[in-house]
Design an enzyme around this catalytic site. Sequence first.
Site, PDB file in Angstrom:
ATOM      1  N   LYS A  34       0.431  -1.140   0.449  1.00 37.29           N
ATOM      2  CA  LYS A  34      -0.357  -0.069   0.058  1.00 37.29           C
ATOM      3  C   LYS A  34       0.765   1.078   0.248  1.00 37.29           C
ATOM      4  O   LYS A  34       0.747   2.278  -0.975  1.00 37.29           O
ATOM      5  CB  LYS A  34      -0.629  -0.125   1.044  1.00 37.29           C
ATOM      6  CG  LYS A  34      -2.226  -0.622   1.045  1.00 37.29           C
ATOM      7  CD  LYS A  34      -3.006  -0.086   2.129  1.00 37.29           C
ATOM      8  CE  LYS A  34      -2.723  -1.096   3.859  1.00 37.29           C
ATOM      9  NZ  LYS A  34      -1.949  -1.944   4.216  1.00 37.29           N
ATOM     10  N   ARG A 109      -9.678   1.625   8.834  1.00 34.36           N
ATOM     11  CA  ARG A 109      -9.508   1.150   8.417  1.00 34.36           C
ATOM     12  C   ARG A 109     -10.392   0.376   9.315  1.00 34.36           C
ATOM     13  O   ARG A 109     -10.448  -1.341   9.177  1.00 34.36           O
ATOM     14  CB  ARG A 109      -8.626   0.792   9.566  1.00 34.36           C
ATOM     15  CG  ARG A 109      -6.761   0.588   8.947  1.00 34.36           C
ATOM     16  CD  ARG A 109      -6.332  -0.868   9.002  1.00 34.36           C
ATOM     17  NE  ARG A 109      -5.015  -1.052   9.900  1.00 34.36           N
ATOM     18  CZ  ARG A 109      -3.371  -0.612   9.676  1.00 34.36           C
ATOM     19  NH1 ARG A 109      -3.640   1.107   8.830  1.00 34.36           N
ATOM     20  NH2 ARG A 109      -2.171  -0.856   9.352  1.00 34.36           N
ATOM     21  N   ARG A 149      11.558  -8.464   5.674  1.00 31.64           N
ATOM     22  CA  ARG A 149      11.489  -6.764   5.112  1.00 31.64           C
ATOM     23  C   ARG A 149      12.581  -6.152   6.170  1.00 31.64           C
ATOM     24  O   ARG A 149      12.292  -6.600   7.673  1.00 31.64           O
ATOM     25  CB  ARG A 149       9.822  -5.837   5.545  1.00 31.64           C
ATOM     26  CG  ARG A 149       9.944  -4.327   5.369  1.00 31.64           C
ATOM     27  CD  ARG A 149       8.357  -3.581   5.085  1.00 31.64           C
ATOM     28  NE  ARG A 149       7.891  -3.992   6.280  1.00 31.64           N
ATOM     29  CZ  ARG A 149       6.008  -3.678   5.584  1.00 31.64           C
ATOM     30  NH1 ARG A 149       5.991  -3.433   4.385  1.00 31.64           N
ATOM     31  NH2 ARG A 149       5.671  -3.973   6.786  1.00 31.64           N
ATOM     32  N   ARG A 182      11.438  -3.473  11.727  1.00 29.79           N
ATOM     33  CA  ARG A 182      10.474  -2.903  11.917  1.00 29.79           C
ATOM     34  C   ARG A 182      10.109  -4.293  13.185  1.00 29.79           C
ATOM     35  O   ARG A 182       9.699  -4.717  13.353  1.00 29.79           O
ATOM     36  CB  ARG A 182       8.800  -1.913  11.289  1.00 29.79           C
ATOM     37  CG  ARG A 182       9.366  -0.727  11.469  1.00 29.79           C
ATOM     38  CD  ARG A 182       8.089  -0.648   9.956  1.00 29.79           C
ATOM     39  NE  ARG A 182       5.986  -1.356  10.190  1.00 29.79           N
ATOM     40  CZ  ARG A 182       5.055  -1.248   9.310  1.00 29.79           C
ATOM     41  NH1 ARG A 182       5.356  -0.477   8.390  1.00 29.79           N
ATOM     42  NH2 ARG A 182       4.059  -1.347   9.727  1.00 29.79           N
ATOM     43  N   ARG A 193      -1.956  -9.267  12.884  1.00 26.52           N
ATOM     44  CA  ARG A 193      -2.397  -8.152  11.791  1.00 26.52           C
ATOM     45  C   ARG A 193      -3.207  -8.191  11.271  1.00 26.52           C
ATOM     46  O   ARG A 193      -4.354  -7.938  11.072  1.00 26.52           O
ATOM     47  CB  ARG A 193      -1.028  -7.362  11.208  1.00 26.52           C
ATOM     48  CG  ARG A 193      -0.052  -7.030  12.370  1.00 26.52           C
ATOM     49  CD  ARG A 193       0.449  -5.555  11.957  1.00 26.52           C
ATOM     50  NE  ARG A 193       0.614  -4.792  11.543  1.00 26.52           N
ATOM     51  CZ  ARG A 193       2.026  -4.214   9.942  1.00 26.52           C
ATOM     52  NH1 ARG A 193       2.821  -4.867   9.933  1.00 26.52           N
ATOM     53  NH2 ARG A 193       1.580  -3.283   9.211  1.00 26.52           N
TER      54      ARG A 193
END
Length: 239
Positions: A34, A109, A149, A182, A193
């Site tokens: 996104k 959301r 990531r 992260r 999540r």
Amino acid sequence: MSLSAMTSVESGRETESETVPGPILLLGAPGVGKGTQAKELVKLWGIPQISTGDLLRANVAQGTPLGKVAKEIMGRGELVPDSLVNEMVAIRLLEPDTARGYILDGFPRTLGQANWLDGRLAAQPEALPVVAVSIQVNYNQLLRRITGRRNCPVCQTIYNIYMNPPKQDGICDVEGAALVQRADDTEEVFKERMRAYEALTAPVVEHYRELGRFAEVDGDRPIGVIAAGIVAAVERLRK
Ligand code: AMP
């Protein structure tokens, strides 16, 4: 990508497309890209990206009262309460750069956030309604994207240890700095999540689908191809 949109990218001017983008909600599970797509659309249309994740992380980094509340909630992979996020977005939407539109990344959301935003826009005669575009990527692909990531704390370049590794393990190609992960990019937090995404965001998808302001694009393609798909979807939904 439409011819008019291509022209705008090549000339570096604002888009010549007759489509005024207005508020565009990018939807998708954690890690579908996104943020990357939002940045592509920002370049294309000359409108800002509003990422509630980025705004919240900035609040956490600055140690604001909101950041202090949000930090623990975000660390658990849960959603920050609607009232806090809505207020943060309301303040951001007062900025004049949002007049022609904006890319919403990670907001709304929940159905509560969607209803709040729709109500706010409906009360402004000049404002266009939200159109929502969902980027689709399968679960296993997403898990690799998330847990792999890493980013450079200096220049923010994003790598993936499986799909787009740096030349030297753990080191940024550009800055030579040690890459960081992260805190919420672990498999455990990813699962939470995903659960939160599916439970709370599915109603947002249904909401915009029922309003006829929803489209899906395949997110397992090169970045530019996905962006072109989003542009085409927005042009179609705004007609
Ligand atoms: P993101 O960078 O969009 O994945 O967001 C990171 C985290 O920030 C999420 O896991 C949530 O804890 C929080 N967050 C971001 N946007 C929202 C939102 N619209 N509503 C509630 N919490 C949010």
